[in-house]
Design a protein around this motif. Structure first.
Motif, PDB file in Angstrom:
ATOM      1  N   GLU A   1       0.272  -1.338  -0.415  1.00 18.20           N
ATOM      2  CA  GLU A   1      -0.397   0.171   0.125  1.00 18.20           C
ATOM      3  C   GLU A   1       0.857   1.435  -0.215  1.00 18.20           C
ATOM      4  OE1 GLU A   1      -3.937   0.942   2.486  1.00 18.20           O
ATOM      5  OE2 GLU A   1      -2.683   0.289   3.361  1.00 18.20           O
ATOM      6  N   LYS A   2       1.913   1.298   0.486  1.00 14.49           N
ATOM      7  CA  LYS A   2       2.647   1.942   0.616  1.00 14.49           C
ATOM      8  C   LYS A   2       3.370   2.581  -0.679  1.00 14.49           C
ATOM      9  CE  LYS A   2       3.378   2.315   5.897  1.00 14.49           C
ATOM     10  NZ  LYS A   2       4.485   2.214   7.574  1.00 14.49           N
ATOM     11  N   LEU A   3       3.290   1.686  -0.995  1.00 15.40           N
ATOM     12  CA  LEU A   3       4.162   1.345  -2.725  1.00 15.40           C
ATOM     13  C   LEU A   3       3.574   2.105  -3.313  1.00 15.40           C
ATOM     14  CD1 LEU A   3       6.820  -1.464  -2.595  1.00 15.40           C
ATOM     15  CD2 LEU A   3       7.917   0.256  -3.122  1.00 15.40           C
ATOM     16  N   GLY A   4       1.815   2.276  -3.339  1.00 16.08           N
ATOM     17  CA  GLY A   4       1.335   2.766  -4.437  1.00 16.08           C
ATOM     18  C   GLY A   4       0.787   2.219  -4.726  1.00 16.08           C
ATOM     19  N   PHE A   5       0.128   0.630  -5.120  1.00 15.39           N
ATOM     20  CA  PHE A   5      -0.087  -0.104  -5.159  1.00 15.39           C
ATOM     21  C   PHE A   5      -1.821   0.282  -4.530  1.00 15.39           C
ATOM     22  CE2 PHE A   5       3.490  -2.942  -5.220  1.00 15.39           C
ATOM     23  CZ  PHE A   5       3.535  -3.233  -6.973  1.00 15.39           C
ATOM     24  N   VAL A   6      -3.070   0.410  -5.477  1.00 15.40           N
ATOM     25  CA  VAL A   6      -4.027   0.839  -5.592  1.00 15.40           C
ATOM     26  C   VAL A   6      -4.588  -0.700  -4.916  1.00 15.40           C
ATOM     27  CG1 VAL A   6      -6.242   0.894  -6.614  1.00 15.40           C
ATOM     28  CG2 VAL A   6      -4.297   2.296  -7.487  1.00 15.40           C
ATOM     29  N   VAL A   7      -5.117  -1.148  -3.932  1.00 15.68           N
ATOM     30  CA  VAL A   7      -5.122  -2.128  -3.025  1.00 15.68           C
ATOM     31  C   VAL A   7      -6.845  -1.995  -2.621  1.00 15.68           C
ATOM     32  CG1 VAL A   7      -5.500  -2.814  -0.875  1.00 15.68           C
ATOM     33  CG2 VAL A   7      -3.249  -2.085  -2.083  1.00 15.68           C
ATOM     34  N   GLY A   8      -7.641  -2.900  -3.256  1.00 11.28           N
ATOM     35  CA  GLY A   8      -8.957  -3.792  -2.824  1.00 11.28           C
ATOM     36  C   GLY A   8      -9.506  -4.418  -1.821  1.00 11.28           C
ATOM     37  N   ARG A   9     -10.687  -5.177  -2.070  1.00 14.54           N
ATOM     38  CA  ARG A   9     -10.851  -5.472  -0.542  1.00 14.54           C
ATOM     39  C   ARG A   9     -12.030  -7.233  -1.468  1.00 14.54           C
ATOM     40  NH1 ARG A   9      -8.192  -7.493   3.849  1.00 14.54           N
ATOM     41  NH2 ARG A   9      -9.917  -7.945   5.831  1.00 14.54           N
ATOM     42  N   LEU A  10     -12.062  -8.052  -0.971  1.00 18.95           N
ATOM     43  CA  LEU A  10     -12.407  -8.921  -2.124  1.00 18.95           C
ATOM     44  C   LEU A  10     -12.822  -9.716   0.077  1.00 18.95           C
ATOM     45  CD1 LEU A  10     -11.585  -9.605  -5.612  1.00 18.95           C
ATOM     46  CD2 LEU A  10     -13.109  -8.252  -4.711  1.00 18.95           C
ATOM     47  N   LYS A  11     -14.067 -11.020  -0.544  1.00 15.55           N
ATOM     48  CA  LYS A  11     -14.389 -11.887   0.042  1.00 15.55           C
ATOM     49  C   LYS A  11     -14.820 -13.340  -0.297  1.00 15.55           C
ATOM     50  CE  LYS A  11     -19.154 -10.196   0.568  1.00 15.55           C
ATOM     51  NZ  LYS A  11     -20.613  -9.733   1.460  1.00 15.55           N
ATOM     52  N   THR A  12     -14.439 -14.498   0.757  1.00 15.39           N
ATOM     53  CA  THR A  12     -15.176 -15.283   0.102  1.00 15.39           C
ATOM     54  C   THR A  12     -15.343 -16.450   1.173  1.00 15.39           C
ATOM     55  OG1 THR A  12     -14.443 -17.390  -1.342  1.00 15.39           O
ATOM     56  CG2 THR A  12     -13.074 -16.540   0.279  1.00 15.39           C
TER      57      THR A  12
ATOM     58  N   SER B   1       1.558  -6.524 -16.108  1.00 12.70           N
ATOM     59  CA  SER B   1       1.541  -6.667 -17.206  1.00 12.70           C
ATOM     60  C   SER B   1       1.282  -8.178 -17.656  1.00 12.70           C
ATOM     61  CB  SER B   1       3.574  -6.186 -17.925  1.00 12.70           C
ATOM     62  OG  SER B   1       4.037  -7.386 -17.712  1.00 12.70           O
ATOM     63  N   PRO B   2       1.133  -8.480 -19.295  1.00 12.42           N
ATOM     64  CA  PRO B   2       0.656  -9.725 -19.362  1.00 12.42           C
ATOM     65  C   PRO B   2       1.738 -10.358 -18.859  1.00 12.42           C
ATOM     66  CG  PRO B   2       0.372  -8.302 -21.426  1.00 12.42           C
ATOM     67  CD  PRO B   2       0.907  -7.825 -20.592  1.00 12.42           C
ATOM     68  N   SER B   3       2.716 -10.012 -18.504  1.00 16.81           N
ATOM     69  CA  SER B   3       4.264 -11.612 -17.645  1.00 16.81           C
ATOM     70  C   SER B   3       3.760 -10.912 -16.271  1.00 16.81           C
ATOM     71  CB  SER B   3       5.628 -10.807 -18.165  1.00 16.81           C
ATOM     72  OG  SER B   3       5.908  -9.881 -17.640  1.00 16.81           O
ATOM     73  N   LEU B   4       2.916 -10.659 -16.074  1.00 18.55           N
ATOM     74  CA  LEU B   4       2.526 -10.709 -14.839  1.00 18.55           C
ATOM     75  C   LEU B   4       3.387  -9.871 -13.650  1.00 18.55           C
ATOM     76  CD1 LEU B   4       0.907 -13.966 -13.541  1.00 18.55           C
ATOM     77  CD2 LEU B   4       0.172 -12.043 -14.533  1.00 18.55           C
ATOM     78  N   GLU B   5       4.010  -9.354 -14.432  1.00 17.15           N
ATOM     79  CA  GLU B   5       5.341  -7.989 -13.495  1.00 17.15           C
ATOM     80  C   GLU B   5       4.924  -6.991 -13.511  1.00 17.15           C
ATOM     81  OE1 GLU B   5       9.997  -5.970 -13.838  1.00 17.15           O
ATOM     82  OE2 GLU B   5       8.902  -6.965 -15.578  1.00 17.15           O
ATOM     83  N   THR B   6       4.596  -6.329 -12.535  1.00 15.14           N
ATOM     84  CA  THR B   6       4.011  -4.998 -11.758  1.00 15.14           C
ATOM     85  C   THR B   6       4.685  -4.256 -13.156  1.00 15.14           C
ATOM     86  OG1 THR B   6       5.830  -4.844  -9.712  1.00 15.14           O
ATOM     87  CG2 THR B   6       3.502  -5.906  -9.425  1.00 15.14           C
ATOM     88  N   HIS B   7       3.812  -3.070 -12.946  1.00 13.58           N
ATOM     89  CA  HIS B   7       4.370  -2.104 -13.591  1.00 13.58           C
ATOM     90  C   HIS B   7       5.153  -1.177 -12.600  1.00 13.58           C
ATOM     91  CE1 HIS B   7       1.658  -2.687 -16.895  1.00 13.58           C
ATOM     92  NE2 HIS B   7       0.855  -2.742 -15.941  1.00 13.58           N
ATOM     93  N   LEU B   8       4.698  -0.930 -11.547  1.00 15.53           N
ATOM     94  CA  LEU B   8       5.616   0.190 -10.491  1.00 15.53           C
ATOM     95  C   LEU B   8       6.638  -0.574  -9.445  1.00 15.53           C
ATOM     96  CD1 LEU B   8       4.791   2.638  -8.766  1.00 15.53           C
ATOM     97  CD2 LEU B   8       3.419   0.747  -6.972  1.00 15.53           C
ATOM     98  N   VAL B   9       7.298  -2.014  -9.592  1.00 19.42           N
ATOM     99  CA  VAL B   9       8.195  -2.795  -9.591  1.00 19.42           C
ATOM    100  C   VAL B   9       8.911  -3.753 -10.099  1.00 19.42           C
ATOM    101  CG1 VAL B   9       8.936  -3.558  -7.212  1.00 19.42           C
ATOM    102  CG2 VAL B   9       7.516  -1.764  -6.815  1.00 19.42           C
ATOM    103  N   GLN B  10       9.677  -2.901 -10.665  1.00 20.99           N
ATOM    104  CA  GLN B  10      10.018  -4.368 -11.964  1.00 20.99           C
ATOM    105  C   GLN B  10      10.735  -4.991 -10.868  1.00 20.99           C
ATOM    106  OE1 GLN B  10      14.143  -2.103 -13.000  1.00 20.99           O
ATOM    107  NE2 GLN B  10      13.175  -0.422 -14.174  1.00 20.99           N
ATOM    108  N   ARG B  11      10.544  -6.682 -11.383  1.00 23.44           N
ATOM    109  CA  ARG B  11      11.370  -8.274 -11.194  1.00 23.44           C
ATOM    110  C   ARG B  11      10.050  -8.267 -10.152  1.00 23.44           C
ATOM    111  NH1 ARG B  11      16.825  -9.252 -12.748  1.00 23.44           N
ATOM    112  NH2 ARG B  11      17.342  -7.889 -14.226  1.00 23.44           N
ATOM    113  N   LEU B  12       9.193  -7.568  -9.944  1.00 25.05           N
ATOM    114  CA  LEU B  12       8.262  -7.891  -8.955  1.00 25.05           C
ATOM    115  C   LEU B  12       6.839  -8.491  -9.431  1.00 25.05           C
ATOM    116  CD1 LEU B  12       6.920  -8.261  -5.812  1.00 25.05           C
ATOM    117  CD2 LEU B  12       6.731  -5.865  -6.261  1.00 25.05           C
TER     118      LEU B  12
END
Length: 705
Positions: A226-237, A404-415
Motif C-alpha cells: 500500500e505504501k509503495l502506491g499499489f491500488v488495493v481493494g478488498r474481496l471476500k470468499t 503486465s501480461p507477464s504478471l510483472e508489476t508496472h510499479l516495481v521491476q522484477r516483482l
C-alpha cells in the motif's frame, strides 16, 4: 537499497547457515547454501507451488517461502479440481509441465467430465480429490524438485533498489525481509499471498484475524504494498460447514457415479491411479423454503453479508443466493473429502451465519435431517464450540491492471503477482497464473523476452488479458464463455498449442513431455492426411457402416474424415469398415478421440483460424513501453483515455482496444501515432546507412583515381 517499512534504512542483515539449518527443506540438498537466489516465491498455495516449480524447471535457483511446510498443497476450500473452463486451465498448466494435473491424477477419488451433452470444445474435466493424498503428493513433488529450496518464514517487507533505466517502474525489488529481521536477496520475487493480506475470518458477528483457518494473516507485507502506491481493494470468499458422513441419509438422495473410463488431467498419463469401480460417489440434495426463512430472519447476525466487500458471483454464499434469487431452490452437492475421511463437503452451502443457526439450517435439508457438523481441534482457537461451521474470509487484493501480461508489476521491476492477490478465485486460476509468473520471473533473471500467452492461444491468455485490461471488482472465475475462440482452445489440444512454446521459449518443459507432444502432433497430422485420402461413394459407406446415418439417397463421394464427423461414428467403427490402414490409429485411445474431435470441427476451424489471424495482426502492433500517455503531445486523446492507458499500460493495440472507456476513435489515433513513429524511426535508421554507402562510394572513386 532500502525497505519501505524500514523508513528508508539500509538493510545489511544476512542469513547464516546456523540460522537456516532448522528451517531449510529442499530437493537440491547438494547445493551450497546462499542467501542470494535467482527467484524467491512467497506463499505455498496453488499459485506459489506452480510458480516455484516452474522457475526451478527453467533453471533458476529458487526459494519457496511459506508459513508452514506442512500446509503446502493444502486445499483450503472445496475438495475438487477442474470444471467448465477450469478444466481447460488445468490442461494448459499441464501442457507447460505444471504440477496440479499430475497430482490430481494421483489423488482423485471421483473423476467426471462435465458438459458432455455439448461439444468437446467445452467439456469440463473435473475430479473430487482426497485432501490428504493431494497434500502428500504435492509436498513430495515440491520437496524433491531440483534447484528448489523450501523455507518456513513470514515475509514482512521488500528490499528495493534503484530501477533499471531500460525498463518502466519506480523501483526494482532485490529481496525480502522476514518477520525475524533476516533477509533473503533475489533477482526476481513472486508474490502469491492468497487470502493472507490482512485476512479476516468472519462467523456471524465475530471477526478473527487469519489468512486461513489456523494461519495468521500477513499484515506487514500488505502495508508495504500500500505504501509503495499499489491500488488495493478488498474481496471476500467463504466455505461451508463440514458434516459427519455417518449422520447423512444417502439412501434418499440422488447418487452420481464417476465416469468409466476415467479421463486423466495430464497429457502424460494414460489413466488415473484408481479404477472407476473403486471411486466414491457424490450425492445431490437441495434447499427449501425453510432454509430461506432461517437466512432472512437472521441477516442482522451476519456482518459478512452486510459488508460492501464483493464476494464471488459464480460461487456465492447461501445468504447471497437467497437474497439475489428469492423463492428458488438451490442445489447442494455432498462431496467426500477423502477415501478414509469421515467428512462430507456440502458444495453450494457456503455460509457465515452463527454456528448454531448453521446447524439449524442444515437439518432442514433433505437427507441432512440428522446431520452433525464436525470440528477439527485447531478451530477451538477461533470458536470455542463443538461445531465446525462455515466461515467467510475477507482479504486485500491488488488491482490487476497494475501488472503486465507477464504478471510483472508496472510499479516495481522484477516483482510478480499471481493468484488471489490479482483478484481471482479458484485453485485452477491460481495455478495458471503461478506457472506463468514462475516462468517469467526466471526469464527476467536471464534477460530473456517474456513468455506471454495471448487470448488466441489459450484460456490462460484470456484470464490474464481480462485481468490486465479490464481489472475486476469481484473474484474472477474462468468460464468457457469468456473465450472468443473456444473451438480452437479445446482441452484436447492444449499440448499442441503450448508445449512446444514452453520447451523452446521458456525451457520449462521436460524432454519426455516434448517428445510425447511431438509424437502426438505427427500422429494427428498423419491420421488426418490418411482420413482425407480415403474416399468412397456414400452408398458404399452406408454398406460398410450400416449403423451410421449416412444418406444413401444420393450417391456422393465422401472422405473418411467426413464420415467421422457423424455423431455415431468413431475411429473404432471406421477402422472396422476400413481395417487397412486405419486400424493402427485405434491403438491409442487419446489419438483416436482427438482424430474424432479434429474431424468434428474441421469446417468451422478454418473460418475461426481466419478470425484469429485478424486478432493476431492487432496483437502484433506493439506499443512503446516508455510511452508517457499523460504528457504525450503528438496525439489527440481525452484525459480520461490517457489516464486509463497510463494505469493499464497495454503492450499492444489489441490490448488497448479491450480497455473499458478507450474509444474506437482513440484507438485509431493511437494506431496512427504508433505507425507514424515507427516510420519516422525507420527513416532515421536509414540515414546512417545511406551516409555510409556514400562514404564507401567516395572512397572507391578515390582509390580508382
Amino acid at each position: 537499497m532500502f525497505c519501505i517499512r524500514g523508513c528508508g534504512r539500509r538493510v545489511a542483515a544476512s542469513l547464516t547457515k546456523q540460522h537456516l539449518a532448522s528451517v531449510r527443506f529442499g530437493g537440491d540438498s547438494a547445493a551450497p547454501w546462499t542467501p542470494h537466489f535467482d527467484v524467491v516465491v512467497i506463499g505455498g498455495g496453488h499459485a506459489g507451488t506452480e510458480a516455484a516449480a516452474a522457475a526451478a524447471r527453467c533453471g533458476s535457483r529458487t526459494l519457496l517461502l511459506t508459513h508452514r511446510v506442512d500446509t503446502i498443497g493444502q486445499m483450503s476450500c472445496n475438495p475438487s479440481f477442474g470444471g467448465i473452463g477450469k478444466g481447460h486451465l488445468m490442461r494448459e498448466v499441464d501442457a507447460l509441465d505444471g504440477l496440479c494435473s499430475r497430482i490430481c491424477d494421483q489423488s482423485g477419488i471421483h473423476y467426471k467430465v462435465l458438459n458432455r451433452r455439448k461439444g468437446p470444445a467445452v467439456w469440463g474435466l473435473r475430479a473430487q480429490i482426497d485432501r490428504k493424498l493431494y497434500k502428500q503428493n504435492m509436498q513430495k513433488e515440491i520437496l524433491n524438485t531440483p534447484l528448489l529450496t523450501v523455507q518456513e518464514g513470514a515475509v514482512e517487507d521488500l528490499i528495493l533498489t534503484e530501477p533499471e533505466p531500460e525498463h518502466t517502474g519506480k523501483y526494482r525489488v532485490s529481496g525480502v525481509v522476514l518477520a525475524d529481521g533476516s533477509t533473503v536477496y533475489a533477482e526476481s520475487v513472486v508474490l502469491t499471498t492468497g487470502t493472507f493480506l490482512r485476512g479476516m475470518i468472519v462467523i456471524g458477528l465475530e471477526m478473527h484475524p487469519a489468512g486461513r483457518l489456523g494461519d495468521q494473516p500477513s499484515i506487514g507485507l500488505a502495508q508495504t504494498l500500500e505504501k509503495l502506491g499499489f491500488v488495493v481493494g478488498r474481496l471476500k470468499t467463504g466455505t461451508p460447514p463440514r458434516i459427519a458422513k455417518e449422520s447423512v441419509n444417502f439412501s434418499i438422495l440422488n447418487k452420481q457415479t464417476p465416469d468409466n473410463p476415467s479421463i486423466p488431467f495430464s497429457f502424460i498419463n494414460q489413466t488415473v491411479w484408481i479404477k472407476p469401480e473403486d471411486q466414491l460417489p457424490c450425492y445431490l440434495t437441495q434447499t427449501n423454503p425453510r432454509v430461506d426463512e432461517i437466512v432472512l430472519e437472521n441477516l442482522h447476525l451476519n456482518c459478512h453479508v452486510k459488508e460492501t466487500t464483493r464476494g464471488p458471483r459464480y460461487c456465492p454464499s447461501i445468504e447471497s443466493k437467497v437474497l439475489r434469487f428469492p423463492n428458488r431452490v438451490h442445489q447442494v452437492w455432498l462431496e467426500p473429502e477423502g477415501m478414509d475421511s469421515d467428512l462430507i463437503y456440502p458444495q453450494g452451502l457456503s455460509v457465515t451465519l452463527p454456528a448454531e443457526l448453521q446447524e439449524k439450517m442444515i437439518t432442514c435439508i433433505r437427507g441432512l435431517e440428522n446431520a452433525k457438523m464436525i470440528q477439527p481441534a485447531l478451530f477451538l482457537l477461533f470458536v470455542p464450540s463443538v461445531l465446525w461451521p462455515g466461515y467467510g474470509v475477507q482479504y486485500d487484493y491488488m488491482d490487476p491492471r497494475q501488472i503486465s501480461p507477464s504478471l510483472e508489476t508496472h510499479l516495481v521491476q522484477r516483482l510478480f503477482f499471481a493468484g488471489q492477490i490479482n483478484g481471482t478465485t479458484g485453485y485452477e486460476e491460481a495455478a495458471a497464473q503461478g506457472v506463468i509468473a514462475g516462468i517469467n520471473a526466471s526469464l527476467r533473471v536471464r534477460h530473456k523476452p517474456a513468455f506471454v500467452i495471448s487470448r488466441t492461444e489459450g484460456y490462460i491468455g484470456v484470464l490474464i488479458d481480462d485481468l490486465t485490461t479490464l481489472g475486476t471488482n469481484e473474484p474472477y472465475r474462468m468460464f468457457t464463455s469468456r473465450a472468443e475462440f473456444r473451438l480452437s482452445l479445446r482441452p484436447d489440444n492444449a499440448d499442441s498449442r503450448l508445449t512446444f512454446r514452453g520447451y523452446k521459449e521458456a525451457g520449462c518443459v521436460s524432454q519426455q513431455r516434448y517428445e510425447r507432444a511431438s509424437w502426438m502432433k505427427s500422429s494427428l497430422e498423419e491420421g488426418i492426411s490418411m482420413l482425407k485420402s480415403i474416399e468412397f461413394l456414400s452408398t458404399k459407406w452406408k454398406n460398410l457402416i450400416p449403423e451410421s446415418s449416412i444418406s444413401s439417397g444420393k450417391s456422393l463421394p465422401l472422405r473418411a474424415l467426413d464420415v467421422l464427423k457423424y455423431e455415431e461414428v468413431d475411429m473404432e467403427l471406421l477402422a472396422r469398415a476400413v481395417p487397412e490402414p486405419l486400424k493402427k490409429y485405434t491403438q491409442c485411445r487419446e489419438l483416436a478421440e482427438r482424430l474424432k474431435i479434429e474431424a468434428t470441427y474441421e469446417s468451422v476451424l478454418f473460418h475461426q483460424q481466419q478470425e484469429i489471424k485478424e486478432v493476431q495482426r492487432d496483437e502484433a502492433l506493439q506499443l512503446p513501453k516508455d510511452l508517457d500517455y499523460l504528457t504525450l503531445k503528438d496525439i489527440s486523446l481525452s484525459y480520461e483515455v490517457r489516464e486509463k492507458l497510463h494505469f493499464s499500460r497495454p503492450q499492444t493495440i489489441g490490448a488497448a482496444s479491450r480497455i473499458p472507456g478507450v474509444t474506437a476513435a482513440a484507438i485509431v489515433n493511437l494506431l496512427r501515432f504508433v505507425k507514424t513513429t515507427q516510420q519516422r524511426q525507420a527513416a532515421m535508421n536509414r540515414v546512417p546507412k545511406i551516409d555510409q554507402q556514400l562514404r564507401d562510394t567516395d572512397r572507391l572513386e578515390e582509390s580508382q583515381l
